[in-house]
Design a protein around this motif. Sequence first.
Motif, PDB file in Angstrom:
ATOM      1  N   UNK A   1       1.038  -1.080  -0.139  1.00  0.00           N
ATOM      2  CA  UNK A   1       0.346   0.031  -0.242  1.00  0.00           C
ATOM      3  C   UNK A   1       0.509   1.085  -0.096  1.00  0.00           C
ATOM      4  N   UNK A   2       1.873   1.276   0.777  1.00  0.00           N
ATOM      5  CA  UNK A   2       2.942   2.575   0.586  1.00  0.00           C
ATOM      6  C   UNK A   2       4.239   2.309  -0.269  1.00  0.00           C
ATOM      7  N   UNK A   3       3.803   1.981  -0.650  1.00  0.00           N
ATOM      8  CA  UNK A   3       5.147   1.564  -1.869  1.00  0.00           C
ATOM      9  C   UNK A   3       5.471   2.604  -2.701  1.00  0.00           C
ATOM     10  N   UNK A   4       3.620   3.427  -3.152  1.00  0.00           N
ATOM     11  CA  UNK A   4       3.836   4.194  -3.910  1.00  0.00           C
ATOM     12  C   UNK A   4       4.333   5.710  -3.780  1.00  0.00           C
ATOM     13  N   UNK A   5       3.759   6.070  -2.417  1.00  0.00           N
ATOM     14  CA  UNK A   5       4.796   6.709  -1.458  1.00  0.00           C
ATOM     15  C   UNK A   5       6.245   6.952  -1.256  1.00  0.00           C
ATOM     16  N   UNK A   6       6.888   6.039  -1.545  1.00  0.00           N
ATOM     17  CA  UNK A   6       8.299   5.886  -1.394  1.00  0.00           C
ATOM     18  C   UNK A   6       9.181   5.646  -2.629  1.00  0.00           C
ATOM     19  N   UNK A   7       9.760   6.148  -3.159  1.00  0.00           N
ATOM     20  CA  UNK A   7      11.208   6.580  -4.732  1.00  0.00           C
ATOM     21  C   UNK A   7      11.672   5.044  -3.583  1.00  0.00           C
ATOM     22  N   UNK A   8      11.871   3.807  -4.958  1.00  0.00           N
ATOM     23  CA  UNK A   8      12.215   3.039  -4.873  1.00  0.00           C
ATOM     24  C   UNK A   8      12.319   2.171  -3.772  1.00  0.00           C
ATOM     25  N   UNK A   9      11.366   1.915  -3.165  1.00  0.00           N
ATOM     26  CA  UNK A   9      10.837   1.044  -1.608  1.00  0.00           C
ATOM     27  C   UNK A   9      11.547   0.636  -1.453  1.00  0.00           C
ATOM     28  N   UNK A  10      11.376  -0.945  -2.681  1.00  0.00           N
ATOM     29  CA  UNK A  10      12.615  -2.635  -2.794  1.00  0.00           C
ATOM     30  C   UNK A  10      13.480  -1.994  -2.440  1.00  0.00           C
ATOM     31  N   UNK A  11      14.156  -0.894  -2.798  1.00  0.00           N
ATOM     32  CA  UNK A  11      15.656  -0.684  -2.293  1.00  0.00           C
ATOM     33  C   UNK A  11      16.226  -0.348  -0.752  1.00  0.00           C
ATOM     34  N   UNK A  12      15.317  -0.104  -0.179  1.00  0.00           N
ATOM     35  CA  UNK A  12      15.424   0.402   1.159  1.00  0.00           C
ATOM     36  C   UNK A  12      15.099  -0.917   2.314  1.00  0.00           C
ATOM     37  N   UNK A  13      14.983  -2.173   1.409  1.00  0.00           N
ATOM     38  CA  UNK A  13      14.495  -3.402   2.218  1.00  0.00           C
ATOM     39  C   UNK A  13      15.356  -4.613   1.823  1.00  0.00           C
ATOM     40  N   UNK A  14      15.786  -5.170   3.401  1.00  0.00           N
ATOM     41  CA  UNK A  14      16.640  -6.135   3.342  1.00  0.00           C
ATOM     42  C   UNK A  14      15.117  -7.551   3.861  1.00  0.00           C
ATOM     43  N   UNK A  15      14.971  -8.148   2.890  1.00  0.00           N
ATOM     44  CA  UNK A  15      13.637  -9.251   3.271  1.00  0.00           C
ATOM     45  C   UNK A  15      13.886 -10.939   3.376  1.00  0.00           C
TER      46      UNK A  15
END
Length: 267
Positions: free
Chosen positions: A186-200
């Motif tokens: 849901x919040x992905x669209x509000x954060x540029x390069x969202x997935x780049x900030x996560x190690x899952x």
Amino acid sequence: MKRKKIVIAGITGIAAIVLLTAAVFIFAGVNKQRKVEAVAFIYDSCGGCSSNGVPCKACKTEEEFYRKYQNLLKENNLTESVNLTVYNTFFTKYQELYQSYKEEYQITSTIQPIMFIDETILTGTEEISAFFLSEVQRDRTGLHSPGYLGLEVAEPVYQEKTLDKMVYFYMVQCPDCVEMKEYFDKIKSQIDDFDNYFLKYDVLAGENKELMKAYWQAYGKTDGLEVPALFVNGKCLVNVDEIKEYMEANIVGKEFTIQTKAFVQEK
């Protein structure tokens, strides 16, 4: 909110190891006879072989589940060390017992099958299959207490690093983790390069459970491992409420910097 408990080794230091090792030798004769209680609840709507909610015999899925884990015990010479009991919550007779276990362990998850091995809770077929043997082998030493794994084979060695990423641990079958995935989407669209900030990391994959222990200990946690868990900017955030609150206050729609103490396995 619901919280998923796994387990973590919580005793470190040479003195503790010496004392525990001594205890193993001194009380070996007693501990090796200790019976581990493994109680499982499974839902099997077997076709109506009941009268007034009382089963007349074990149902097929229930039987197969019991046979699978009883055979594992036999193959590993653990039959005499473990009392394995399986209850089918299709029957009213066992629904009340199931509720009493949930209340005692303070859990709200409705996932079945679920297994209680002393202080350890395993939920779902995948997790029970992955950890059943290691849990009963550890608990039969008699050294188990909440949050303590006992004397185990040496864990992988991890090197500390600082990363500009958040580190997130989850399990596919965990209801709270499913809720967190929906929130992140849901919040992905509000954060540029969202997935780049996560190690899952899926805690059930590979050596990720051992990796999570390194984080748990480094961030000062001493109780059982729990997911979902987010490590970011010196914080260990556990459960949906804590993670959402932090994200809304510090990340979503904000200018932010991430400096997370993280770990990688040494080569």
